[in-house]
Motif scaffolding. Sequence first.
Motif, PDB file in Angstrom:
ATOM      1  N   PHE A  68      29.480 -38.075  -5.462  1.00  0.00           N
ATOM      2  CA  PHE A  68      29.503 -39.106  -6.410  1.00  0.00           C
ATOM      3  C   PHE A  68      30.738 -39.659  -6.583  1.00  0.00           C
ATOM      4  O   PHE A  68      31.129 -40.329  -7.617  1.00  0.00           O
ATOM      5  N   GLY A  69      31.768 -39.093  -5.856  1.00  0.00           N
ATOM      6  CA  GLY A  69      33.083 -39.474  -5.989  1.00  0.00           C
ATOM      7  C   GLY A  69      33.897 -39.110  -7.287  1.00  0.00           C
ATOM      8  O   GLY A  69      33.525 -37.883  -7.625  1.00  0.00           O
ATOM      9  N   ARG A  70      34.978 -39.943  -7.795  1.00  0.00           N
ATOM     10  CA  ARG A  70      35.978 -39.509  -8.640  1.00  0.00           C
ATOM     11  C   ARG A  70      35.170 -38.924 -10.121  1.00  0.00           C
ATOM     12  O   ARG A  70      35.642 -38.055 -10.814  1.00  0.00           O
ATOM     13  N   ASN A  71      34.016 -39.577 -10.380  1.00  0.00           N
ATOM     14  CA  ASN A  71      33.253 -39.445 -11.660  1.00  0.00           C
ATOM     15  C   ASN A  71      32.404 -38.257 -11.443  1.00  0.00           C
ATOM     16  O   ASN A  71      31.623 -37.810 -12.451  1.00  0.00           O
ATOM     17  N   GLY A  72      32.178 -37.550 -10.264  1.00  0.00           N
ATOM     18  CA  GLY A  72      31.164 -36.689 -10.101  1.00  0.00           C
ATOM     19  C   GLY A  72      31.244 -35.514 -11.199  1.00  0.00           C
ATOM     20  O   GLY A  72      30.259 -34.797 -11.379  1.00  0.00           O
ATOM     21  N   THR A 359      22.226 -49.197  -9.648  1.00  0.00           N
ATOM     22  CA  THR A 359      23.375 -49.904  -9.923  1.00  0.00           C
ATOM     23  C   THR A 359      24.826 -49.203 -10.038  1.00  0.00           C
ATOM     24  O   THR A 359      24.658 -48.064 -10.382  1.00  0.00           O
ATOM     25  N   ARG A 360      25.663 -49.656  -9.319  1.00  0.00           N
ATOM     26  CA  ARG A 360      26.927 -49.125  -9.617  1.00  0.00           C
ATOM     27  C   ARG A 360      27.772 -49.748 -10.853  1.00  0.00           C
ATOM     28  O   ARG A 360      27.705 -50.950 -11.005  1.00  0.00           O
ATOM     29  N   GLY A 361      27.932 -48.809 -11.618  1.00  0.00           N
ATOM     30  CA  GLY A 361      28.727 -49.106 -12.990  1.00  0.00           C
ATOM     31  C   GLY A 361      27.946 -48.606 -14.066  1.00  0.00           C
ATOM     32  O   GLY A 361      26.719 -48.298 -14.015  1.00  0.00           O
ATOM     33  N   GLY A 362      28.318 -48.769 -15.395  1.00  0.00           N
ATOM     34  CA  GLY A 362      27.542 -48.397 -16.444  1.00  0.00           C
ATOM     35  C   GLY A 362      28.341 -48.064 -17.543  1.00  0.00           C
ATOM     36  O   GLY A 362      29.517 -48.519 -17.726  1.00  0.00           O
ATOM     37  N   VAL A 363      27.944 -47.657 -18.549  1.00  0.00           N
ATOM     38  CA  VAL A 363      28.463 -47.157 -19.807  1.00  0.00           C
ATOM     39  C   VAL A 363      29.643 -46.131 -19.279  1.00  0.00           C
ATOM     40  O   VAL A 363      29.406 -45.191 -18.526  1.00  0.00           O
ATOM     41  N   ASP A 364      30.874 -46.351 -19.783  1.00  0.00           N
ATOM     42  CA  ASP A 364      31.828 -45.733 -19.636  1.00  0.00           C
ATOM     43  C   ASP A 364      31.876 -44.260 -20.090  1.00  0.00           C
ATOM     44  O   ASP A 364      31.567 -43.866 -21.176  1.00  0.00           O
ATOM     45  N   LEU A 365      32.188 -43.366 -19.002  1.00  0.00           N
ATOM     46  CA  LEU A 365      31.825 -41.915 -19.226  1.00  0.00           C
ATOM     47  C   LEU A 365      32.841 -41.263 -19.992  1.00  0.00           C
ATOM     48  O   LEU A 365      32.514 -40.357 -20.741  1.00  0.00           O
ATOM     49  N   ARG A 366      34.016 -41.882 -20.349  1.00  0.00           N
ATOM     50  CA  ARG A 366      35.102 -41.550 -21.358  1.00  0.00           C
ATOM     51  C   ARG A 366      34.569 -41.423 -22.706  1.00  0.00           C
ATOM     52  O   ARG A 366      35.205 -40.838 -23.533  1.00  0.00           O
ATOM     53  N   GLU A 367      33.304 -42.339 -22.832  1.00  0.00           N
ATOM     54  CA  GLU A 367      32.920 -42.345 -24.342  1.00  0.00           C
ATOM     55  C   GLU A 367      31.696 -41.413 -24.345  1.00  0.00           C
ATOM     56  O   GLU A 367      31.131 -41.499 -25.482  1.00  0.00           O
ATOM     57  N   ILE A 387      21.947 -45.457 -16.460  1.00  0.00           N
ATOM     58  CA  ILE A 387      22.701 -46.454 -17.536  1.00  0.00           C
ATOM     59  C   ILE A 387      24.162 -45.984 -17.512  1.00  0.00           C
ATOM     60  O   ILE A 387      25.050 -47.003 -17.910  1.00  0.00           O
ATOM     61  N   LEU A 388      24.595 -44.551 -17.053  1.00  0.00           N
ATOM     62  CA  LEU A 388      25.828 -44.155 -17.352  1.00  0.00           C
ATOM     63  C   LEU A 388      26.676 -44.585 -15.937  1.00  0.00           C
ATOM     64  O   LEU A 388      25.888 -44.927 -14.840  1.00  0.00           O
ATOM     65  N   ASN A 389      27.895 -44.788 -15.847  1.00  0.00           N
ATOM     66  CA  ASN A 389      28.580 -45.070 -14.831  1.00  0.00           C
ATOM     67  C   ASN A 389      28.676 -44.006 -13.840  1.00  0.00           C
ATOM     68  O   ASN A 389      29.819 -43.417 -13.520  1.00  0.00           O
ATOM     69  N   LEU A 390      27.446 -43.785 -13.177  1.00  0.00           N
ATOM     70  CA  LEU A 390      27.362 -42.618 -12.078  1.00  0.00           C
ATOM     71  C   LEU A 390      26.400 -43.251 -11.104  1.00  0.00           C
ATOM     72  O   LEU A 390      25.200 -43.281 -11.509  1.00  0.00           O
ATOM     73  N   ASP A 391      26.850 -43.218  -9.773  1.00  0.00           N
ATOM     74  CA  ASP A 391      25.866 -43.404  -8.816  1.00  0.00           C
ATOM     75  C   ASP A 391      25.921 -42.932  -7.484  1.00  0.00           C
ATOM     76  O   ASP A 391      27.161 -42.529  -7.159  1.00  0.00           O
ATOM     77  N   GLY A 392      25.134 -42.083  -7.013  1.00  0.00           N
ATOM     78  CA  GLY A 392      25.020 -41.477  -5.624  1.00  0.00           C
ATOM     79  C   GLY A 392      24.621 -42.008  -4.326  1.00  0.00           C
ATOM     80  O   GLY A 392      23.799 -42.947  -4.613  1.00  0.00           O
ATOM     81  N   PRO A 393      24.603 -41.386  -3.439  1.00  0.00           N
ATOM     82  CA  PRO A 393      23.925 -41.843  -2.189  1.00  0.00           C
ATOM     83  C   PRO A 393      22.392 -41.421  -2.203  1.00  0.00           C
ATOM     84  O   PRO A 393      22.069 -40.961  -3.045  1.00  0.00           O
ATOM     85  N   CYS A 394      21.757 -42.039  -1.022  1.00  0.00           N
ATOM     86  CA  CYS A 394      20.268 -41.529  -0.589  1.00  0.00           C
ATOM     87  C   CYS A 394      20.327 -40.243  -0.768  1.00  0.00           C
ATOM     88  O   CYS A 394      21.194 -39.444  -0.327  1.00  0.00           O
ATOM     89  N   GLY A 395      19.059 -39.760  -0.926  1.00  0.00           N
ATOM     90  CA  GLY A 395      18.849 -38.300  -0.559  1.00  0.00           C
ATOM     91  C   GLY A 395      18.451 -37.453  -1.795  1.00  0.00           C
ATOM     92  O   GLY A 395      18.939 -36.339  -1.830  1.00  0.00           O
ATOM     93  N   GLY A 396      17.804 -38.050  -2.981  1.00  0.00           N
ATOM     94  CA  GLY A 396      17.637 -37.368  -4.149  1.00  0.00           C
ATOM     95  C   GLY A 396      18.736 -37.064  -5.160  1.00  0.00           C
ATOM     96  O   GLY A 396      18.425 -36.534  -6.280  1.00  0.00           O
ATOM     97  N   TYR A 397      19.876 -37.772  -4.844  1.00  0.00           N
ATOM     98  CA  TYR A 397      21.166 -37.582  -5.722  1.00  0.00           C
ATOM     99  C   TYR A 397      20.733 -38.223  -7.111  1.00  0.00           C
ATOM    100  O   TYR A 397      21.053 -37.568  -8.145  1.00  0.00           O
ATOM    101  N   ASN A 398      20.301 -39.439  -7.094  1.00  0.00           N
ATOM    102  CA  ASN A 398      20.146 -40.199  -8.519  1.00  0.00           C
ATOM    103  C   ASN A 398      19.336 -39.850  -9.218  1.00  0.00           C
ATOM    104  O   ASN A 398      19.325 -39.673 -10.522  1.00  0.00           O
ATOM    105  N   LEU A 399      18.063 -39.265  -8.601  1.00  0.00           N
ATOM    106  CA  LEU A 399      16.843 -38.917  -9.394  1.00  0.00           C
ATOM    107  C   LEU A 399      17.423 -37.456  -9.931  1.00  0.00           C
ATOM    108  O   LEU A 399      17.003 -36.952 -10.943  1.00  0.00           O
TER     109      LEU A 399
END
Length: 422
Positions: A68-72, A359-367, A387-399
């Motif tokens: 998920f990158g730096r927000n993971g 969707t890439r982006g969303g509610v700021d995780l710092r809050e 709805i939060l600012n976290l998105d992952g690749p294909c493969g069951g990550y987002n679910l």
Amino acid sequence: MKLKQRYDLIVVGAGAAGIIAAITAARLNDKVLLLEKLPQIASKLKATGGGRCNLTNTLNNEEFMSKFGRNGRFMQDALKEFDYKTLINFFKEIGVDTHAPDGFRVFPTSHNSSTIISALIDEMQRVGVEVLVSQRVEKLLVINNQISGIQTTNNIFNTKRVIVATGGLGYPTLGADGDGYKMAQELGHKVTQLYPAMMPLYTKEKWVKNCRADTIAKVELKVDMKKQSKIKVYGDLIFTKNGIRGPVVLDAARDLTPLLEKYGEVPILLNFTKGMNEEQITKYLKELFSKAPHLTILELVNTLLPLELSNEICKLAGVEAHLSYKKIAGEQRAKLINLLAWTPLTVIGHEGFKMAMITRGGVDLREINPKTMQSKIVDGLYFCGEILNLDGPCGGYNLQWSFASGYLAGASFSKNTFIENI
């Protein structure tokens, strides 16, 4: 407008995150109301994975978060409570068997999302979750910085705890319209810039339309821009009438859509030869030609790639496909080998959120408090899922993230642990 009874918790949005949040809280004896604006629940979940429903994957938590990158690392607490093993056990408990046929992606053994949805509906009924559909939330009600209720088009529901699990902007035909982002912003939350992600892409090159017959396996795709050279993804690719799609494209789209908005077009390079470099390709062709000198260059390349793609790459290299390997000029041969190692394409667009799975982006995780999913701005307000600012690749990550964050938010609502602000 009717005033409805009081609930311990109201969940807005009946997708994966909202449903599991409602079930979790109801299991802790909370009186839970789940609101969905569509006439039915779990519309997007039903379409997930082409209807097969890739629930999660078998990566350990550290590897999972890294995707998920730096927000993971924001997911650490949620995954600690509800990782893929816990998710598998949860579904087994409610009557759904799962498996990982490739050792990585986890599906219901039925490979049918309806199996998942039916089991979740049954469990909600068992634990007493009240579900109301066709209920559009107009406003979250707040008194003295504390959630006090929800106003829908026709009703007001009293509660001091709300979970917003409305998802992102992808697939508007399945109900996505960004209403959750508006609710968050109205209460003082920052929403980062939103981009469509995980979708097909259009290319400038028109030859791709001639290669639609086959799926190209194990493709490496990288961005051909100096400052973006770290963007590399792997997976299967399919050519379309106007561009490219397939898992490798869906994963790349997460990074390409912001670049497209900034630059207008994005050059990419694709390796179709399962990771072979120029030296390896040269050696392969020479050895094959020595064994079968009667083969044309097209026939040689066709041993590496599907015929249609082989033909197009020969054209790009300026090579006459009917000639033998030996009769091709050295410069043309070098160009052909370079193209076999890295074929250039230029991404110029996409269909926006219409075809975006996430969707890439969303509610700021710092809050958001990662230990509970509660807002740091409004007491009793929680967010989970896409709805939060976290998105992952294909493969069951987002679910998996939706289920884990929904579980954590729901678990935070136990009447035994919640302390109301008076």
